[in-house]
Design an enzyme around this catalytic site. Structure first.
Site, PDB file in Angstrom:
ATOM      1  N   LYS A 198       0.858  -1.181   0.000  1.00 57.50           N
ATOM      2  CA  LYS A 198       0.000   0.000   0.000  1.00 57.50           C
ATOM      3  C   LYS A 198       0.895   1.233   0.000  1.00 57.50           C
ATOM      4  O   LYS A 198       1.671   1.452   0.938  1.00 57.50           O
ATOM      5  CB  LYS A 198      -0.924   0.015   1.217  1.00 57.50           C
ATOM      6  CG  LYS A 198      -1.873   1.215   1.263  1.00 57.50           C
ATOM      7  CD  LYS A 198      -2.770   1.130   2.488  1.00 57.50           C
ATOM      8  CE  LYS A 198      -3.707   2.321   2.578  1.00 57.50           C
ATOM      9  NZ  LYS A 198      -4.568   2.252   3.771  1.00 57.50           N
ATOM     10  N   LYS A 251      -2.246  -1.504  -3.719  1.00 53.30           N
ATOM     11  CA  LYS A 251      -3.075  -0.298  -3.684  1.00 53.30           C
ATOM     12  C   LYS A 251      -2.166   0.920  -3.778  1.00 53.30           C
ATOM     13  O   LYS A 251      -1.196   1.004  -3.010  1.00 53.30           O
ATOM     14  CB  LYS A 251      -3.879  -0.263  -2.374  1.00 53.30           C
ATOM     15  CG  LYS A 251      -4.798   0.943  -2.235  1.00 53.30           C
ATOM     16  CD  LYS A 251      -5.526   0.894  -0.894  1.00 53.30           C
ATOM     17  CE  LYS A 251      -6.459   2.096  -0.769  1.00 53.30           C
ATOM     18  NZ  LYS A 251      -7.172   2.112   0.520  1.00 53.30           N
TER      19      LYS A 251
END
Length: 329
Positions: A198, A251
């Site tokens: 992320k 992400k």
């Protein structure tokens, strides 16, 4: 006669193109995010995300039924509590907003998979993903004490009926801590979808409007990844796999398709890509201005994530994409 090889032969008819398509986007690839808020009869559109709403639990249930009827197999729940504090109480309380929403959805639509975001930023008064030193205005989260909060949160979410725990805070050791907590609580069969890679991305802006989770000071660069780092992503997934992750997430998705590809090549676990709020907002804004064909751009974008190696795609476009895919267009 030149040329002997004519690739266009296999593009000459729609059915033939379908037959030889290398990457096929399916409704079963999609996961739809939902934002739960206290109250009843509430559906407040997010200003920066047209078509996305903060929803009270009764409205969440209505959405869940629609999602299931469209053939989408799963939702992921985010929560906005009535009150926030430094202990993120709303994240792990048995009557927290996500816990209530998960229970309500599972009672109403038992065959819909309910994934829960296991993070603390929506629930802390400072907007960071865990404990801070008293007086700290930099946003440097205290890693190990925060693990205990995440463990409590995951167990409470599992008790509420969540099918999958998805920790997103990027704390070191968070998968191991959550796995231990779930196993000790009798939830050894609940899988973990780890936000393994992320990045500290500017693409999250509209999400922070939706989840009301913007940091009150500092930023999240001490725990989310540097956008320039590729090898570090592979290190992160190796650690999460060793700690017991069942699935891995990258992400954002759009600017990180090289990372999706490399994570897929490096692991035999299912890989999810999060088509984040900023990516959604850009397409929506361009479509609303008549600058692009929304349907074609959305389906092309989602297909590109799958081509890069994603097995699952979290996307705010999920309902529209499901309708378009069902229509055969």
């Amino acid at each position: 006669m030149f040329p002997i090889q004519r690739p266009r032969r296999l593009r000459s008819h729609p059915q033939l193109r379908r037959m030889v398509s290398e990457t096929v986007l399916n409704i079963s690839d999609l996961i739809y995010p939902l934002f739960a808020v206290p109250g009843e009869g509430i559906a407040t559109e997010v200003r920066s995300m047209p078509g996305v709403y903060q929803l009270s639990i009764d409205k969440i249930v209505e959405e869940a039924k629609e999602v299931y009827d469209l053939g989408i197999p799963a939702i992921i729940l985010f929560g906005i509590p009535a009150d926030k504090d430094t202990d993120a109480t709303g994240a792990w309380h048995d009557h927290g907003i996500v816990q209530q929403a998960a229970t309500a959805v599972k009672e109403a639509v038992p065959n819909l998979i309910v994934i829960v975001d296991t993070c603390l930023c929506e629930y802390t008064s400072h907007g960071h993903c865990g404990y801070l030193e008293v007086g700290d205005l930099t946003g440097r989260v205290l890693n190990d004490p925060t693990l205990e909060l995440l463990k409590k949160t995951a167990v409470s979410q599992a008790k509420a009926g969540a099918d999958i725990i998805a920790p997103s805070g990027m704390m070191d050791g968070f998968v191991k801590a959550i796995r231990e907590g779930l196993d000790e609580g009798g939830f050894q069969d609940i899988p973990i979808l780890s936000y393994a890679a992320k990045y500290a991305s500017a693409y999250y802006g509209p999400f922070r409007d939706a989840a009301e989770s913007a940091p009150q000071f500092g930023d999240r660069r001490t725990y989310q990844m540097d956008p320039g780092n590729r090898r570090e992503a592979l290190k992160e997934i190796e650690l999460d796999i060793a700690e017991g992750a069942d699935m891995l997430m990258v992400k954002p998705a759009l600017s990180y398709m090289d990372i999706i590809w490399q994570v897929k090549q490096a692991s035999n676990l299912p890989v999810a890509a999060y088509n984040v709020s900023g990516e959604y907002a850009m397409i929506k804004a361009a479509a609303l201005n008549g600058w692009i064909d929304e349907q074609r751009v959305v389906l092309e974008t989602l297909t590109s994530f799958k081509r890069a190696g994603a097995d699952l795609i979290l996307t705010y476009h999920a309902k529209d994409a499901a309708r378009w895919l069902s229509s055969g267009l």
